[in-house]
Design an enzyme around this catalytic site. Sequence first.
Site, short mmCIF file in Angstrom:
data_model
loop_
_atom_site.label_atom_id
_atom_site.label_comp_id
_atom_site.label_asym_id
_atom_site.label_seq_id
_atom_site.Cartn_x
_atom_site.Cartn_y
_atom_site.Cartn_z
N ASP A 56 38.28 39.57 45.03
CA ASP A 56 37.77 39.97 43.72
C ASP A 56 36.48 40.76 43.82
OD1 ASP A 56 39.67 38.97 41.96
OD2 ASP A 56 38.68 37.04 41.73
N LYS A 98 40.44 43.30 43.79
CA LYS A 98 40.98 43.05 42.45
C LYS A 98 39.92 43.34 41.41
CE LYS A 98 42.17 38.79 41.06
NZ LYS A 98 41.32 38.57 39.85
N GLU A 124 47.56 37.12 33.63
CA GLU A 124 47.12 35.74 33.45
C GLU A 124 47.21 35.31 31.99
OE1 GLU A 124 43.36 32.72 34.40
OE2 GLU A 124 43.36 34.77 35.20
#
Length: 271
Positions: A90, A118, A186
Amino acid sequence: MSSHADSKPWTVPALAQAKREGRKLVMLTAYDAGFARTFDANGVDLILVGDSLGMVVQGHDSTLPVTTADMVYHTASVARALDRALLVADLSFQADATPERALDAATQLLQAGAEMVKIEGAGHKLEVIRYLVEREIPVCSHLGLTPQSVLRFGGYKVQGRGEAGEQLRRDAQAVVDAGASLLVLECVPTPIATQISAELSVPTIGIGAGPGCDGQVLVMHDMLGLDSGHRRPKFVKDFLAEGGSVAGAVRAYAQAVRDGSFPDAEHAYAA
């Protein structure tokens, strides 16, 4: 185990090939070498060093306090343990605020061993995605419930219901057009996540997005039924209870993702 040869490391092109062949991708978070080695040896295709470490490792209430230095440290620890899983890391909160800042953070993460970074969100992040991809840095996009936006969302809530689902579809196509090679969805209702997955050329990885995605990811603490100090989301399942050991839990999780038994309706969100 995965049909991807055990001795053959995963690559970005191999992820797209898996989608074309209809093979589900198995992803877990990891933050240290010990767990990463076990996951790598027991059928996990992708490892995510997530900024979720702020909550499950550092004990914060959100991911916002996590720094690039934190991410680099944990990414390097995980990278040393992997033989075949592809490593995604991330970009921490505001590390992707500008293309230049994102390039600096992404460069540090790739030098630490990440193979993809990400980035949460679309909108102005599209410029960031393009900027990184043009500089040969693979990008995974993250849409739906994006934890770095928790203050704007007013908490951890399902995203993409009603008219918001159409915007989510547009954003998903936009991040792919900008160059993203992978998309995490998500806390998205199953119907919209399934539709997005069917429309895109790149693989989707769901977390609370139903079984129609091209793969699944869970935070390792949730998959193992560990108490992270936070409310357990609906989409979480304890695989340690049936696996009997950490390695057994990982194998059970990987098998359930590949055979489509996880997630079921109990671990997903309706429209």
